[in-house]
Design a protein around this motif. Structure first.
Motif, PDB file in Angstrom:
ATOM      1  N   ILE A 421      16.679  15.485  53.198  1.00  0.00           N
ATOM      2  CA  ILE A 421      16.688  15.238  51.749  1.00  0.00           C
ATOM      3  C   ILE A 421      17.058  16.504  50.990  1.00  0.00           C
ATOM      4  O   ILE A 421      17.750  16.441  49.958  1.00  0.00           O
ATOM      5  N   THR A 422      16.644  17.679  51.483  1.00  0.00           N
ATOM      6  CA  THR A 422      17.073  18.933  50.855  1.00  0.00           C
ATOM      7  C   THR A 422      18.590  19.073  50.925  1.00  0.00           C
ATOM      8  O   THR A 422      19.241  19.451  49.939  1.00  0.00           O
ATOM      9  N   THR A 423      19.147  18.741  52.087  1.00  0.00           N
ATOM     10  CA  THR A 423      20.607  18.777  52.242  1.00  0.00           C
ATOM     11  C   THR A 423      21.277  17.745  51.341  1.00  0.00           C
ATOM     12  O   THR A 423      22.311  18.029  50.703  1.00  0.00           O
ATOM     13  N   GLY A 424      20.710  16.543  51.280  1.00  0.00           N
ATOM     14  CA  GLY A 424      21.269  15.500  50.418  1.00  0.00           C
ATOM     15  C   GLY A 424      21.278  15.896  48.959  1.00  0.00           C
ATOM     16  O   GLY A 424      22.258  15.639  48.237  1.00  0.00           O
ATOM     17  N   THR A 429      24.336  17.519  44.311  1.00  0.00           N
ATOM     18  CA  THR A 429      24.477  18.482  43.216  1.00  0.00           C
ATOM     19  C   THR A 429      25.893  19.043  43.176  1.00  0.00           C
ATOM     20  O   THR A 429      26.510  19.165  42.100  1.00  0.00           O
ATOM     21  N   ILE A 430      26.442  19.383  44.345  1.00  0.00           N
ATOM     22  CA  ILE A 430      27.817  19.899  44.424  1.00  0.00           C
ATOM     23  C   ILE A 430      28.808  18.847  43.920  1.00  0.00           C
ATOM     24  O   ILE A 430      29.749  19.163  43.172  1.00  0.00           O
ATOM     25  N   GLN A 476      22.450  20.469  34.826  1.00  0.00           N
ATOM     26  CA  GLN A 476      22.716  19.042  34.706  1.00  0.00           C
ATOM     27  C   GLN A 476      23.139  18.450  36.047  1.00  0.00           C
ATOM     28  O   GLN A 476      22.704  17.346  36.417  1.00  0.00           O
ATOM     29  N   ALA A 477      23.948  19.188  36.797  1.00  0.00           N
ATOM     30  CA  ALA A 477      24.385  18.711  38.112  1.00  0.00           C
ATOM     31  C   ALA A 477      23.193  18.583  39.059  1.00  0.00           C
ATOM     32  O   ALA A 477      23.072  17.597  39.804  1.00  0.00           O
ATOM     33  N   ALA A 478      22.291  19.564  39.038  1.00  0.00           N
ATOM     34  CA  ALA A 478      21.090  19.508  39.887  1.00  0.00           C
ATOM     35  C   ALA A 478      20.203  18.338  39.495  1.00  0.00           C
ATOM     36  O   ALA A 478      19.617  17.665  40.355  1.00  0.00           O
ATOM     37  N   MET A 479      20.113  18.067  38.197  1.00  0.00           N
ATOM     38  CA  MET A 479      19.293  16.954  37.718  1.00  0.00           C
ATOM     39  C   MET A 479      19.877  15.616  38.175  1.00  0.00           C
ATOM     40  O   MET A 479      19.149  14.738  38.647  1.00  0.00           O
ATOM     41  N   LEU A 480      21.181  15.468  38.049  1.00  0.00           N
ATOM     42  CA  LEU A 480      21.829  14.230  38.483  1.00  0.00           C
ATOM     43  C   LEU A 480      21.697  14.042  39.995  1.00  0.00           C
ATOM     44  O   LEU A 480      21.484  12.928  40.476  1.00  0.00           O
ATOM     45  N   GLY A 481      21.820  15.148  40.745  1.00  0.00           N
ATOM     46  CA  GLY A 481      21.646  15.072  42.193  1.00  0.00           C
ATOM     47  C   GLY A 481      20.235  14.666  42.571  1.00  0.00           C
ATOM     48  O   GLY A 481      20.027  13.857  43.489  1.00  0.00           O
ATOM     49  N   LEU A 482      19.245  15.210  41.854  1.00  0.00           N
ATOM     50  CA  LEU A 482      17.858  14.861  42.121  1.00  0.00           C
ATOM     51  C   LEU A 482      17.575  13.404  41.763  1.00  0.00           C
ATOM     52  O   LEU A 482      16.846  12.704  42.473  1.00  0.00           O
ATOM     53  N   TRP A 487      16.434   7.710  43.381  1.00  0.00           N
ATOM     54  CA  TRP A 487      16.918   6.337  43.564  1.00  0.00           C
ATOM     55  C   TRP A 487      16.924   5.961  45.048  1.00  0.00           C
ATOM     56  O   TRP A 487      16.480   4.867  45.438  1.00  0.00           O
ATOM     57  N   LEU A 488      17.450   6.851  45.869  1.00  0.00           N
ATOM     58  CA  LEU A 488      17.500   6.604  47.309  1.00  0.00           C
ATOM     59  C   LEU A 488      16.086   6.434  47.875  1.00  0.00           C
ATOM     60  O   LEU A 488      15.838   5.540  48.694  1.00  0.00           O
ATOM     61  N   SER A 489      15.156   7.280  47.435  1.00  0.00           N
ATOM     62  CA  SER A 489      13.775   7.206  47.923  1.00  0.00           C
ATOM     63  C   SER A 489      13.141   5.864  47.580  1.00  0.00           C
ATOM     64  O   SER A 489      12.460   5.248  48.417  1.00  0.00           O
ATOM     65  N   ALA A 490      13.369   5.407  46.348  1.00  0.00           N
ATOM     66  CA  ALA A 490      12.839   4.098  45.951  1.00  0.00           C
ATOM     67  C   ALA A 490      13.429   2.992  46.823  1.00  0.00           C
ATOM     68  O   ALA A 490      12.708   2.082  47.277  1.00  0.00           O
ATOM     69  N   GLY A 491      14.724   3.079  47.094  1.00  0.00           N
ATOM     70  CA  GLY A 491      15.379   2.068  47.918  1.00  0.00           C
ATOM     71  C   GLY A 491      14.853   2.054  49.343  1.00  0.00           C
ATOM     72  O   GLY A 491      14.694   0.978  49.946  1.00  0.00           O
TER      73      GLY A 491
END
Length: 518
Positions: A421-424, A429-430, A476-482, A487-491
């Motif tokens: 998840i850290t890698t994801g 973010t990138i 903003q990019a880090a926030m969108l990545g998080l 979302w993935l975690s909820a799924g």
């Protein structure tokens, strides 16, 4: 000639029981605390040691991986050394390795100390449960387990707040040093009270080949997950080699353990439907749960500018409802279908992560705290019902092995999940940074207007305005990545609910032992 049957020592009473409970509980607390206290200190540790935050996260993942490998050895070590002696030695070694962590001059020494710390922590949780159960009368076993569960639950509450306060007020080294006096007290009191209540010992063969193959695939897989992003994954010969070693040693491990007379991990348990479904569900769920506990404080400190202590206070409320609902769970568990309770837990976790997926870069403190506070409710419904499912229907002689294997799977999943998840988060973010940067062109009138607005408000040069805009874009990019991770975690929590309903928990049997196995 047959040796005489050794009767179990009588329960403790009075002040000796109280003091023993405190000592054993402190050993449990110290272990659980150490799994969460470093979370909020990772940015500070990384900065002080001159490494990236991603590398600093190895402090958490390698501890968990070493702990996972050590758990299956607990039963064999107990038979060879004795329950009390092993428990006391594990506490002393944990205290020593904590001191080594504190004095570590660089990341490599710190990681080596954390591996040792995780390995010697393996016996602490199962032995603390067994020792407490043996100290109380059978009719008060539920009280003993409730006290143990309360201690284990308080750790996640105190860990982030205590770790943040120590890091900000003193030094990150002290989050490890505090284990030394606690450990010495717990070991001393435990030995004084229990030294005459040692469990019987016998020499059992150890599955050396199974142990070596276990270490090989766990170590190579964990290093691959931790280093993959830095080495560009499978474009690196190092990562390819690690992946090959992990795959080959894992296949060999499965074949060997399936045919071994005294396997270190009884993989044949996975042929039992309840055990298989429950263990996979609890492992995947714990991986997502634990990984998010790691990355959330990193984002709060790295992008919202919170101090370590404030980040700890934001994440600390997780355990409040977990503690308050523990007595309620003890009453409703015998009357409820554990599949229903576990399903409610997963739905609750999904709801919490959906709430977090709407975070913005100007999120206020209450919006950060509320999901963490509510997360305590599914946490109270999480472990015990799933453990009841895992152990239900198993014969009594299989329950200790099943509890050990499921705990091994859960703890290792936490380490692997954190790396993934850290890698994801980094990859997302990138991606978002690249998408946002496409709009940051001098030919884009909106971008030009934004730079002019920043220049007008803040003053300074145009270059300073561009630098400020770039920092905002990174945040903003880090926030969108998080948000993508949330979302993935909820799924994932919703997706693994069917695993629970593929099981058919038996009435009684393993369910009665679930609390003890937790």
């Amino acid at each position: 000639m047959n040796s005489p049957i050794r009767l179990a020592p009588p329960p403790l009473t009075g002040g000796k029981l109280i003091l023993a409970t405190i000592a054993v509980a402190l050993a449990t607390f110290m272990n659980v605390l150490d799994s969460s206290i470093a979370n909020v200190a990772i940015p500070t540790i990384s900065g002080n040691l001159g490494v990236s935050v991603d590398e600093g996260t190895w402090v958490i993942t390698l501890f968990a991986a070493a702990n996972a490998v050590a758990i299956p050895l607990t039963g064999w070590l107990t038979e060879r050394v004795g329950q009390i002696k092993l428990f006391v030695v594990a506490i002393l070694l944990f205290s020593f390795s904590s001191w080594l962590c504190g004095v570590a001059p660089n990341l490599m020494v710190l990681l080596a100390a954390r591996v040792l710390q995780g390995a010697v922590a393996g016996p602490l949780i199962p032995l603390s449960q067994a020792i407490l159960l043996g100290s109380y009368p059978k009719e008060k076993s539920s009280t003993a387990l409730a006290l143990w569960a309360m201690t284990a639950t308080v750790g996640p509450i105190a860990g982030p707040a205590l770790g943040g306060w120590i890091t900000d007020s003193y030094s990150w080294s002290w989050i490890f040093y505090i284990n030394v006096p606690v450990g010495l007290f717990a070991a001393g009191v435990t030995w004084l009270i229990y030294r005459d209540r040692e469990s019987p010992k016998r020499k059992l063969p150890i599955d050396k080949i199974g142990l070596l193959s276990l270490i090989a695939w766990v170590a190579s897989l964990q290093i691959m997950l931790d280093k993959g992003k830095d080495l560009d994954w499978f474009n690196s010969p190092v990562i390819c080699t690690l992946a090959a070693v992990a795959a080959v040693s894992f296949v060999f491990f499965l074949i060997w353990e399936f045919t071994a007379k005294n396997p270190i991990v009884d993989v044949r348990l996975f042929a039992v439907r309840n055990f298989r479904g429950g263990t996979i569900a609890i492992s995947v769920a714990y991986a997502v749960f634990f990984a998010n506990l790691v990355i959330l404080p990193q984002w709060i400190q790295g992008y919202l500018g919170y101090r370590a202590v404030d980040a700890g206070l934001v994440t600390a409320p997780l355990g409040i409802f977990a503690v308050l609902l523990a007595p309620v769970m003890a009453k409703i568990m015998p009357k409820s279908d554990p599949r229903v309770l576990a399903t409610l837990a997963f739905v609750g976790y999904a709801g919490v992560f959906l709430m977090r997926s709407h975070y913005t870069t100007d999120v206020d403190q209450w919006t950060l705290v509320l999901p963490t506070l509510l997360q305590g409710i599914p946490t109270a419904l999480f472990f015990v019902p799933l453990t009841a499912i895992i152990l239900s229907g198993l014969p009594a002689e299989k329950i200790p092995a099943a509890a050990g294997v499921s705990n091994f799977a859960r703890v290792f999943a936490g380490a692997a999940g954190t790396s993934l998840i850290t890698t994801g988060w980094n990859d997302r973010t990138i991606l978002h940074h690249a998408q946002l940067a496409e709009q940051s062109s001098v030919d884009n009138p909106t971008y030009g207007a934004a730079i002019a607005n920043v220049h007008a408000v803040l003053g300074g040069s145009v270059d300073q305005a561009v630098a400020f805009f770039e920092r905002s874009l990174n945040a903003q990019a880090a926030m969108l990545g998080l948000n993508d991770i949330f979302w993935l975690s909820a799924g994932i929590f919703v997706a693994i609910i069917p695993l629970i309903w593929l099981t058919k928990p038996a009435k009684g049997g393993g369910g009665a032992a679930a609390a003890g196995a937790h």
